[in-house]
Design a protein around this motif. Structure first.
Motif, PDB file in Angstrom:
ATOM      1  N   GLU A 143    -115.273 -34.132  40.639  1.00 23.17           N
ATOM      2  CA  GLU A 143    -115.898 -32.899  40.163  1.00 23.17           C
ATOM      3  C   GLU A 143    -116.800 -32.355  41.264  1.00 23.17           C
ATOM      4  O   GLU A 143    -117.187 -33.077  42.184  1.00 23.17           O
ATOM      5  N   TYR A 144    -117.148 -31.072  41.129  1.00 23.65           N
ATOM      6  CA  TYR A 144    -117.991 -30.407  42.120  1.00 23.65           C
ATOM      7  C   TYR A 144    -119.177 -29.745  41.432  1.00 23.65           C
ATOM      8  O   TYR A 144    -119.041 -29.179  40.344  1.00 23.65           O
ATOM      9  N   VAL A 145    -120.325 -29.835  42.085  1.00 24.29           N
ATOM     10  CA  VAL A 145    -121.481 -29.036  41.698  1.00 24.29           C
ATOM     11  C   VAL A 145    -121.984 -28.354  42.966  1.00 24.29           C
ATOM     12  O   VAL A 145    -121.676 -28.785  44.077  1.00 24.29           O
ATOM     13  N   PHE A 146    -122.747 -27.292  42.772  1.00 27.71           N
ATOM     14  CA  PHE A 146    -123.102 -26.454  43.908  1.00 27.71           C
ATOM     15  C   PHE A 146    -124.619 -26.344  44.046  1.00 27.71           C
ATOM     16  O   PHE A 146    -125.313 -26.003  43.087  1.00 27.71           O
ATOM     17  N   GLN A 147    -125.089 -26.646  45.239  1.00 22.99           N
ATOM     18  CA  GLN A 147    -126.502 -26.518  45.550  1.00 22.99           C
ATOM     19  C   GLN A 147    -126.731 -25.187  46.256  1.00 22.99           C
ATOM     20  O   GLN A 147    -125.998 -24.843  47.179  1.00 22.99           O
ATOM     21  N   SER A 148    -127.731 -24.453  45.797  1.00 20.48           N
ATOM     22  CA  SER A 148    -128.046 -23.181  46.438  1.00 20.48           C
ATOM     23  C   SER A 148    -129.549 -22.960  46.436  1.00 20.48           C
ATOM     24  O   SER A 148    -130.272 -23.486  45.576  1.00 20.48           O
ATOM     25  N   LEU A 149    -130.015 -22.183  47.382  1.00 27.79           N
ATOM     26  CA  LEU A 149    -131.429 -21.836  47.462  1.00 27.79           C
ATOM     27  C   LEU A 149    -131.888 -21.111  46.207  1.00 27.79           C
ATOM     28  O   LEU A 149    -133.033 -21.255  45.772  1.00 27.79           O
ATOM     29  N   GLU A 150    -130.982 -20.324  45.608  1.00 27.32           N
ATOM     30  CA  GLU A 150    -131.365 -19.460  44.488  1.00 27.32           C
ATOM     31  C   GLU A 150    -131.410 -20.182  43.151  1.00 27.32           C
ATOM     32  O   GLU A 150    -131.863 -19.608  42.158  1.00 27.32           O
ATOM     33  N   ASP A 151    -130.948 -21.433  43.093  1.00 26.06           N
ATOM     34  CA  ASP A 151    -130.923 -22.176  41.828  1.00 26.06           C
ATOM     35  C   ASP A 151    -132.314 -22.726  41.532  1.00 26.06           C
ATOM     36  O   ASP A 151    -132.605 -23.904  41.753  1.00 26.06           O
ATOM     37  N   LEU A 194    -120.146 -41.890  41.068  1.00 20.76           N
ATOM     38  CA  LEU A 194    -120.698 -41.812  42.418  1.00 20.76           C
ATOM     39  C   LEU A 194    -120.966 -40.354  42.764  1.00 20.76           C
ATOM     40  O   LEU A 194    -120.058 -39.520  42.752  1.00 20.76           O
ATOM     41  N   VAL A 195    -122.225 -40.033  43.035  1.00 24.24           N
ATOM     42  CA  VAL A 195    -122.630 -38.690  43.447  1.00 24.24           C
ATOM     43  C   VAL A 195    -122.810 -38.693  44.960  1.00 24.24           C
ATOM     44  O   VAL A 195    -123.561 -39.509  45.500  1.00 24.24           O
ATOM     45  N   ILE A 196    -122.130 -37.779  45.630  1.00 30.97           N
ATOM     46  CA  ILE A 196    -122.165 -37.731  47.090  1.00 30.97           C
ATOM     47  C   ILE A 196    -122.793 -36.417  47.530  1.00 30.97           C
ATOM     48  O   ILE A 196    -122.293 -35.338  47.212  1.00 30.97           O
ATOM     49  N   MET A 197    -123.887 -36.501  48.256  1.00 30.26           N
ATOM     50  CA  MET A 197    -124.593 -35.312  48.730  1.00 30.26           C
ATOM     51  C   MET A 197    -123.911 -34.802  49.997  1.00 30.26           C
ATOM     52  O   MET A 197    -124.041 -35.388  51.069  1.00 30.26           O
ATOM     53  N   ALA A 198    -123.172 -33.702  49.846  1.00 34.69           N
ATOM     54  CA  ALA A 198    -122.387 -33.156  50.952  1.00 34.69           C
ATOM     55  C   ALA A 198    -122.683 -31.697  51.205  1.00 34.69           C
ATOM     56  O   ALA A 198    -121.928 -31.026  51.914  1.00 34.69           O
ATOM     57  N   ALA A 199    -123.780 -31.183  50.659  1.00 34.05           N
ATOM     58  CA  ALA A 199    -124.094 -29.760  50.838  1.00 34.05           C
ATOM     59  C   ALA A 199    -124.454 -29.434  52.275  1.00 34.05           C
ATOM     60  O   ALA A 199    -124.428 -28.268  52.676  1.00 34.05           O
ATOM     61  N   GLY A 200    -124.767 -30.441  53.078  1.00 30.94           N
ATOM     62  CA  GLY A 200    -125.105 -30.196  54.472  1.00 30.94           C
ATOM     63  C   GLY A 200    -123.905 -29.928  55.349  1.00 30.94           C
ATOM     64  O   GLY A 200    -124.044 -29.527  56.505  1.00 30.94           O
ATOM     65  N   MET A 201    -122.691 -30.132  54.819  1.00 29.36           N
ATOM     66  CA  MET A 201    -121.497 -29.867  55.603  1.00 29.36           C
ATOM     67  C   MET A 201    -121.301 -28.369  55.770  1.00 29.36           C
ATOM     68  O   MET A 201    -121.514 -27.594  54.851  1.00 29.36           O
ATOM     69  N   GLY A 202    -120.874 -27.959  56.949  1.00 29.71           N
ATOM     70  CA  GLY A 202    -120.627 -26.546  57.207  1.00 29.71           C
ATOM     71  C   GLY A 202    -119.162 -26.196  57.072  1.00 29.71           C
ATOM     72  O   GLY A 202    -118.315 -27.058  56.866  1.00 29.71           O
ATOM     73  N   SER A 203    -118.862 -24.929  57.205  1.00 32.31           N
ATOM     74  CA  SER A 203    -117.480 -24.487  57.052  1.00 32.31           C
ATOM     75  C   SER A 203    -116.688 -24.617  58.347  1.00 32.31           C
ATOM     76  O   SER A 203    -115.462 -24.586  58.331  1.00 32.31           O
ATOM     77  N   VAL A 255    -118.628 -37.163  42.123  1.00 31.00           N
ATOM     78  CA  VAL A 255    -119.159 -35.806  42.041  1.00 31.00           C
ATOM     79  C   VAL A 255    -119.653 -35.413  43.424  1.00 31.00           C
ATOM     80  O   VAL A 255    -120.526 -36.078  43.985  1.00 31.00           O
ATOM     81  N   PHE A 256    -119.082 -34.359  43.973  1.00 33.27           N
ATOM     82  CA  PHE A 256    -119.512 -33.852  45.271  1.00 33.27           C
ATOM     83  C   PHE A 256    -120.523 -32.731  45.070  1.00 33.27           C
ATOM     84  O   PHE A 256    -120.275 -31.786  44.314  1.00 33.27           O
ATOM     85  N   ILE A 257    -121.656 -32.841  45.742  1.00 32.59           N
ATOM     86  CA  ILE A 257    -122.630 -31.745  45.788  1.00 32.59           C
ATOM     87  C   ILE A 257    -122.359 -30.964  47.068  1.00 32.59           C
ATOM     88  O   ILE A 257    -122.552 -31.479  48.172  1.00 32.59           O
ATOM     89  N   ILE A 258    -121.895 -29.725  46.922  1.00 33.31           N
ATOM     90  CA  ILE A 258    -121.566 -28.899  48.077  1.00 33.31           C
ATOM     91  C   ILE A 258    -122.183 -27.513  47.898  1.00 33.31           C
ATOM     92  O   ILE A 258    -122.882 -27.260  46.916  1.00 33.31           O
ATOM     93  N   ARG A 259    -121.921 -26.626  48.851  1.00 37.91           N
ATOM     94  CA  ARG A 259    -122.335 -25.230  48.736  1.00 37.91           C
ATOM     95  C   ARG A 259    -121.131 -24.370  48.393  1.00 37.91           C
ATOM     96  O   ARG A 259    -119.997 -24.703  48.742  1.00 37.91           O
ATOM     97  N   ARG A 260    -121.376 -23.251  47.757  1.00 41.00           N
ATOM     98  CA  ARG A 260    -120.289 -22.360  47.363  1.00 41.00           C
ATOM     99  C   ARG A 260    -119.476 -21.889  48.564  1.00 41.00           C
ATOM    100  O   ARG A 260    -118.254 -21.773  48.496  1.00 41.00           O
ATOM    101  N   ASP A 261    -120.172 -21.659  49.679  1.00 37.48           N
ATOM    102  CA  ASP A 261    -119.470 -21.075  50.817  1.00 37.48           C
ATOM    103  C   ASP A 261    -118.535 -22.046  51.512  1.00 37.48           C
ATOM    104  O   ASP A 261    -117.706 -21.629  52.338  1.00 37.48           O
ATOM    105  N   ILE A 262    -118.619 -23.333  51.192  1.00 35.79           N
ATOM    106  CA  ILE A 262    -117.685 -24.287  51.809  1.00 35.79           C
ATOM    107  C   ILE A 262    -116.715 -24.868  50.787  1.00 35.79           C
ATOM    108  O   ILE A 262    -115.969 -25.796  51.098  1.00 35.79           O
ATOM    109  N   GLU A 263    -116.698 -24.321  49.568  1.00 35.77           N
ATOM    110  CA  GLU A 263    -115.854 -24.894  48.514  1.00 35.77           C
ATOM    111  C   GLU A 263    -114.389 -24.964  48.921  1.00 35.77           C
ATOM    112  O   GLU A 263    -113.753 -26.024  48.823  1.00 35.77           O
ATOM    113  N   LYS A 264    -113.833 -23.856  49.392  1.00 37.23           N
ATOM    114  CA  LYS A 264    -112.401 -23.828  49.707  1.00 37.23           C
ATOM    115  C   LYS A 264    -112.050 -24.783  50.846  1.00 37.23           C
ATOM    116  O   LYS A 264    -111.167 -25.647  50.682  1.00 37.23           O
TER     117      LYS A 264
END
Length: 300
Positions: free
Chosen positions: A75-83, A5-14, A49-58
Motif C-alpha cells: 500500500e502507499y501513503v503520501f507525505q506532503s508539506l500541506e498535510d 512493515l512501514v518504509i519511509m521513502a518520501a526522500g526519494m526523488g523522481s 506500506v510505502f511512504i512516498i510523495r505524490r510527485d514520485i508515485e508513478k
C-alpha cells in the motif's frame, strides 16, 4: 495477525540515476530496499506500506513498488508539506519536509496492526526483522507498547569518515533515552571515539545505536497527532524544523506513555553516508550472497 512493515521513502526523488536509495548495490542491480523487503517477508511480515510523495508515485511504482507487490501486499501513503491539522499552514518559503514523525502519521488510515518502521535506504540485516516480527506478533494492538532494534555502534561506522548516531541508554532491557552523539569514528588501532566541541570521548564500540528501526502499535498515531500540533505551535514557522520519531519516543518515555523494549541485532548495518561507501556496501552484499544468505538474483 502478521505485522506490517512501514518504509519511509518520501526522500526519494523522481530522477533515479544518481540517488543513493535506488543505486544498484546487489550483483544483479538490486537496491538496498529489495533486501529489506526480502528479509521482512522471510521474517513473517504480512504487508508493506510505502511512504512516498505524490510527485514520485508513478516512477516509484514502475521502478520499485510494482515488482515488490508481486511478492507481498503493498500500500502507499503520501507525505506532503500541506498535510497539516487546522489551523496550521505551511509558512511561505518552506520546502523542507516535516520529518519522520509526520511521515509515520500519514499511515494512520491504512495501518491497524502492530508495525515496524525503517528507512528506505538502510541495510539492516535479517536478524532485526526477525526480532521485530516476533515481538510485534505478540503485541496487543490496543496497547501503547513499543520496541526497537539497535545495533552495536562498531557495526554502524563508515571507513570513510565520522558519523552521527543516536546512542541508547538502556535500563532493564528498556530504553531510557537516545542521546545524539556526533563525529563517531574508529581509529587505526580499532578504538572508537566521538568528538563534540573539540572534546574527545572514548567509546567501547558496543554501545547500542538507534538506526531508525522501530516497532509500534496503532496507538502511536494518536500521540503523533497530538504532539505534531504542539510541535507546529512551537516550531511551525521555522524553515528547517523537523518533527522526528526519536524526539517523540523520548517524550513518550518521560511522560509514561510507552515502554520501549530494546532488542540488539548482531548484524552489520550498511548505509551510504559518503559516496565512497558505495563500493564497501556492494562488497558486503556480494559476500552475503556468496555465503548463501541471499539468492542471486534476489527475486528469482
Amino acid at each position: 495477525m502478521k505485522p506490517t512493515l512501514v518504509i519511509m521513502a518520501a526522500g526519494m526523488g523522481s530522477r533515479y540515476g544518481g540517488l543513493k536509495q535506488v543505486d544498484p548495490m546487489g550483483p544483479n542491480g538490486e537496491i538496498v530496499l529489495d533486501y529489506s523487503v526480502y528479509d521482512a517477508i522471510r521474517a513473517g511480515f504480512g504487508k508493506v506500506v510505502f511512504i512516498i510523495r505524490r510527485d514520485i508515485e508513478k516512477p516509484f511504482k514502475e521502478h520499485i513498488g510494482d515488482k515488490l507487490a508481486e511478492k507481498i501486499p503493498v500500500e502507499y501513503v503520501f507525505q506532503s508539506l500541506e498535510d497539516l491539522p487546522d489551523p496550521y499552514a505551511v509558512p511561505e518559503g518552506r520546502e523542507k519536509p516535516w520529518g519522520t514523525g509526520q511521515a509515520v502519521l500519514c499511515c494512520r488510515e491504512v495501518v491497524s496492526e502492530p508495525f515496524a518502521v525503517i528507512n528506505a535506504d538502510d541495510y539492516y540485516g535479517r536478524q532485526g526483522f526477525e526480532l521485530l516480527a516476533e515481538e510485534l506478533g505478540g503485541m496487543d494492538p490496543e496497547s501503547g507498547d513499543s520496541c526497537m532494534v539497535g545495533f552495536r555502534i562498531r557495526n554502524t561506522l563508515s571507513p570513510n569518515g565520522p558519523v552521527t548516531r543516536g546512542v541508547c541508554e538502556v535500563e532493564d532491557g528498556f530504553l531510557r533515552r537516545v542521546v545524539e552523539t556526533f563525529k563517531i569514528e574508529e581509529d587505526e588501532q580499532g578504538r572508537v571515539h566521538s568528538t563534540e566541541e573539540g572534546q574527545v570521548r572514548e567509546l567501547s564500540g558496543d554501545e547500542i545505536a538507534s538506526m531508525n528501526m522501530w516497532g509500534f502499535t496503532p496507538q502511536i498515531f494518536t500521540v503523533l497527532e497530538d504532539k505534531f500540533k504542539t510541535f507546529l505551535g512551537e516550531h511551525g514557522q521555522e524553515m528547517k524544523s523537523e518533527y522526528l520519531i526519536p524526539t517523540v519516543v523520548d517524550e513518550m518515555i518521560r511522560e509514561g506513555l510507552t515502554r520501549v523494549k530494546v532488542m540488539r541485532s548482531e548484524d552489520e548495518w550498511f548505509g551510504v553516508t559518503y559516496p565512497e561507501d558505495k563500493p564497501t556496501v556492494q562488497k558486503e552484499i556480494a559476500q552475503l550472497v556468496d555465503e548463501g544468505r541471499y539468492p542471486s538474483p534476489l527475486w528469482s
